[in-house]
Design a protein around this motif. Structure first.
Motif, mmCIF file in Angstrom:
data_model
loop_
_atom_site.group_PDB
_atom_site.id
_atom_site.type_symbol
_atom_site.label_atom_id
_atom_site.label_comp_id
_atom_site.label_asym_id
_atom_site.label_seq_id
_atom_site.Cartn_x
_atom_site.Cartn_y
_atom_site.Cartn_z
ATOM 1 N N ASN A 44 66.574 41.609 48.482
ATOM 2 C CA ASN A 44 67.983 41.411 48.140
ATOM 3 C C ASN A 44 68.186 41.456 46.626
ATOM 4 O O ASN A 44 67.248 41.354 45.839
ATOM 5 N N ALA A 45 69.419 41.584 46.240
ATOM 6 C CA ALA A 45 69.754 41.785 44.832
ATOM 7 C C ALA A 45 69.542 40.533 43.989
ATOM 8 O O ALA A 45 69.563 40.609 42.757
ATOM 9 N N THR A 46 69.349 39.376 44.620
ATOM 10 C CA THR A 46 69.185 38.144 43.847
ATOM 11 C C THR A 46 67.770 37.994 43.286
ATOM 12 O O THR A 46 67.537 37.155 42.423
ATOM 13 N N GLY A 47 66.832 38.800 43.778
ATOM 14 C CA GLY A 47 65.457 38.686 43.310
ATOM 15 C C GLY A 47 65.076 39.822 42.384
ATOM 16 O O GLY A 47 65.847 40.750 42.136
ATOM 17 N N ARG A 48 63.848 39.729 41.865
ATOM 18 C CA ARG A 48 63.309 40.803 41.035
ATOM 19 C C ARG A 48 61.787 40.728 41.100
ATOM 20 O O ARG A 48 61.206 39.713 41.488
ATOM 21 N N TRP A 49 61.126 41.820 40.710
ATOM 22 C CA TRP A 49 59.665 41.836 40.656
ATOM 23 C C TRP A 49 59.197 41.058 39.422
ATOM 24 O O TRP A 49 59.570 41.380 38.302
ATOM 25 N N GLN A 50 58.386 40.042 39.668
ATOM 26 C CA GLN A 50 57.875 39.203 38.582
ATOM 27 C C GLN A 50 56.359 39.348 38.507
ATOM 28 O O GLN A 50 55.660 39.312 39.525
ATOM 29 N N LYS A 51 55.868 39.500 37.284
ATOM 30 C CA LYS A 51 54.438 39.742 37.044
ATOM 31 C C LYS A 51 53.685 38.412 37.058
ATOM 32 O O LYS A 51 54.023 37.493 36.313
ATOM 33 N N ALA A 52 52.662 38.343 37.910
ATOM 34 C CA ALA A 52 51.958 37.075 38.104
ATOM 35 C C ALA A 52 50.454 37.219 37.894
ATOM 36 O O ALA A 52 49.833 38.173 38.367
ATOM 37 N N SER A 53 49.885 36.251 37.188
ATOM 38 C CA SER A 53 48.435 36.071 37.111
ATOM 39 C C SER A 53 48.120 34.727 37.737
ATOM 40 O O SER A 53 48.527 33.679 37.218
ATOM 41 N N LEU A 54 47.391 34.739 38.840
ATOM 42 C CA LEU A 54 47.110 33.500 39.566
ATOM 43 C C LEU A 54 45.616 33.251 39.725
ATOM 44 O O LEU A 54 45.203 32.436 40.538
ATOM 45 N N HIS A 55 44.808 33.971 38.939
ATOM 46 C CA HIS A 55 43.353 33.748 38.991
ATOM 47 C C HIS A 55 42.781 34.008 37.604
ATOM 48 O O HIS A 55 42.448 35.136 37.245
ATOM 49 N N ALA A 56 42.671 32.939 36.821
ATOM 50 C CA ALA A 56 42.075 32.997 35.487
ATOM 51 C C ALA A 56 41.539 31.607 35.164
ATOM 52 O O ALA A 56 42.078 30.604 35.636
ATOM 53 N N HIS A 57 40.481 31.562 34.363
ATOM 54 C CA HIS A 57 39.781 30.303 34.112
ATOM 55 C C HIS A 57 39.814 29.918 32.645
ATOM 56 O O HIS A 57 39.708 30.767 31.753
ATOM 57 N N SER A 58 39.951 28.615 32.424
ATOM 58 C CA SER A 58 39.799 28.057 31.083
ATOM 59 C C SER A 58 38.588 27.130 31.083
ATOM 60 O O SER A 58 37.909 26.972 32.105
ATOM 61 N N VAL A 59 38.296 26.522 29.941
ATOM 62 C CA VAL A 59 37.187 25.570 29.876
ATOM 63 C C VAL A 59 37.478 24.404 30.820
ATOM 64 O O VAL A 59 38.563 23.816 30.788
ATOM 65 N N ALA A 60 36.529 24.100 31.684
ATOM 66 C CA ALA A 60 36.685 22.991 32.630
ATOM 67 C C ALA A 60 35.314 22.449 32.996
ATOM 68 O O ALA A 60 34.305 23.153 32.870
ATOM 69 N N TRP A 61 35.298 21.193 33.439
ATOM 70 C CA TRP A 61 34.054 20.554 33.880
ATOM 71 C C TRP A 61 32.963 20.658 32.803
ATOM 72 O O TRP A 61 31.823 21.003 33.077
ATOM 73 N N GLY A 62 33.365 20.414 31.558
ATOM 74 C CA GLY A 62 32.399 20.424 30.463
ATOM 75 C C GLY A 62 31.806 21.782 30.169
ATOM 76 O O GLY A 62 30.728 21.881 29.574
ATOM 77 N N GLY A 63 32.515 22.840 30.570
ATOM 78 C CA GLY A 63 32.023 24.195 30.327
ATOM 79 C C GLY A 63 31.097 24.722 31.398
ATOM 80 O O GLY A 63 30.610 25.854 31.300
ATOM 81 N N ALA A 64 30.863 23.932 32.460
ATOM 82 C CA ALA A 64 29.917 24.345 33.502
ATOM 83 C C ALA A 64 30.398 25.563 34.282
ATOM 84 O O ALA A 64 29.589 26.274 34.884
ATOM 85 N N THR A 65 31.714 25.821 34.277
ATOM 86 C CA THR A 65 32.241 26.940 35.064
ATOM 87 C C THR A 65 32.510 28.178 34.221
ATOM 88 O O THR A 65 33.204 29.091 34.657
ATOM 89 N N HIS A 66 31.981 28.211 33.001
ATOM 90 C CA HIS A 66 31.974 29.412 32.158
ATOM 91 C C HIS A 66 33.357 29.867 31.701
ATOM 92 O O HIS A 66 33.547 31.037 31.397
ATOM 93 N N GLY A 67 34.326 28.965 31.663
ATOM 94 C CA GLY A 67 35.586 29.322 31.029
ATOM 95 C C GLY A 67 35.387 29.382 29.520
ATOM 96 O O GLY A 67 34.751 28.497 28.931
ATOM 97 N N GLY A 68 35.912 30.409 28.872
ATOM 98 C CA GLY A 68 35.612 30.623 27.465
ATOM 99 C C GLY A 68 36.578 29.969 26.499
ATOM 100 O O GLY A 68 36.226 29.719 25.352
#
Length: 408
Positions: free
Chosen positions: A64-88
């Motif tokens: 419908n005309a009320t929506g639009r295509w929106q660009k999404a990134s839903l899988h990216a990592h940051s530093v977590a768990w003391g760096g154990a998960t290799h987020g840079g």
């Protein structure tokens, strides 16, 4: 000399005690892990068969005309768990990188944690799975973290159990990078149900179109997702190369979840968060699927039942490429891929399929717990635990020193 012998004796005693504690800890850990497997349910899976019905479901048919295509990134990592998960980088740095590339929806999918979303105000999502097999899932927009997993390996029953647990949190469930270590194999995807989408594009591996076609050919209505799975925003070819277009009127959690579950997504491969290809429309005329797109297009491919290629008839009109293909009677679905020019990693648009249905139920039924088999399995597990406990107790009694008679 006596002092040296005493110190040596103390050192040996400490080492022996440390080794004993380590062994005890390892046994306790193995016991807890075994409990996870012993309490897992067994399932009855819906039959694998093609989509059927006298009508077609087109996920792009009612935009419908009320929506639009929106660009999404839903899988990216940051530093977590003391760096154990290799987020840079920090959560703020990752979020800023995607904002700079003009993404509309950004989620930081750290393992078993939504703290990055709370910290940066980004979309609530996390990656679930701490197993060696890399059977991971994205939980998008849920209200709780599912910690349970099966770390040493997973059968299709274990994978279904985790999917069901994620579904109970309200999350959209996406099977991540299915081809890595066969975390979700072709055989699994012909049986699993209850998840909403498949991560077909992930920068670590080739497009998982074989896995996607296996699920679709088995009557599973699952939609395309595309992700960077970035762990380092400065890594070459790691950030801004895959994203999902979501057609929605809002960035609110409920609106994004609804759009993904309805199939209003497109998987995109580009560079730096940009692509020259653009989607125009996808329509049905009887059993003929018509796709329109703009940009430097090399060709448009159509794929039907069991991943078979269908003949495309392509024309151009006023800068718009128009491609048509006719679904065969045995095609439960038909999907299109728009491929850009260029021989080195050309741009891609992966469109969701049109699928046959009866207007009521879309695809296969959900898997259900097989109560008798589950009860029998758990009873056998209890018997094994009892046998092991009895054996250990008997060995300990044999090792105890025998009481000496008291002299008269």
């Amino acid at each position: 000399m006596r002092a040296v012998r005493a110190m040596t004796s103390m050192f040996v005693s400490c080492c022996w005690l440390s080794a004993a504690h380590a062994v005890t800890g390892l046994l306790a850990l193995l016991f807890l892990v075994s409990l996870l497997y012993a309490t897992a349910p067994l399932y009855q899976f819906a039959e694998s068969r093609p989509f059927a019905g006298g009508r077609w479901y087109n996920p792009y048919g009612d935009l419908n005309a009320t929506g639009r295509w929106q660009k999404a990134s839903l899988h990216a990592h940051s530093v977590a768990w003391g760096g154990a998960t290799h987020g840079g980088q920090s959560a703020e740095q990752v979020a800023a990188a995607y904002a700079q590339m003009r993404y509309d929806i950004v989620g930081l999918s750290n393992y078993h944690s939504m703290s990055a979303a709370e910290q940066t105000g980004t979309f609530p999502v996390y990656e679930q799975g701490w197993n060696l097999q890399k059977s991971h899932r994205l939980a998008i927009g849920g209200d709780a973290v599912v910690w349970r997993d099966y770390p040493l390996g997973q059968t299709v029953h274990h994978k279904q159990d985790i999917i069901n647990r994620l579904e109970l949190t309200g999350a959209v469930v996406v099977l991540a990078h299915p081809a890595i270590r066969e975390g979700h194999s072709v055989a699994d995807l012909r049986q699993l149900s209850g998840y909403d989408a498949l991560e077909v594009l992930n920068h670590f591996v080739s497009p998982a179109t074989t896995e996607w076609d296996a699920a679709l050919s088995s009557g599973r209505a699952v939609w395309v997702m595309a992700s960077d799975d970035s762990h380092d925003i400065h890594g070459a070819g790691e950030t801004g190369v895959n994203w999902t277009l979501v057609y929605t009127h809002s960035r609110e959690t409920h609106a994004v979840r609804s759009a993904i579950r309805s199939g209003r997504t497109i998987g995109v491969h580009g560079v730096g968060g940009q692509a020259q290809l653009s989607f125009v429309s996808q329509q049905l005329f009887g059993d003929t699927l018509e796709v329109r797109a703009r940009g430097p297009i090399a060709h448009i491919e159509f794929t039907g039942q069991d991943g078979a290629t269908r003949t495309a008839h392509v024309t151009d009109s006023l800068g718009v490429t128009i491609a048509r293909a006719v679904a065969r009677p045995d095609d439960g679905y038909l999907r299109a891929t728009v491929i850009g020019t260029g021989s080195d990693a050309p741009e891609l648009l992966l469109l969701n399929p049109v699928v046959r249905w009866d207007g009521v139920i879309l695809g296969a039924a959900a898997a259900t717990v097989d109560a008798p088999r589950t009860a029998a399995f758990r009873w056998i597990a209890c018997c094994l635990y009892a046998a092991v406990f009895t054996s250990v107790q008997a060995r300990r009694r044999r090792r105890l020193p025998k009481a000496q008679p008291v002299p008269a």
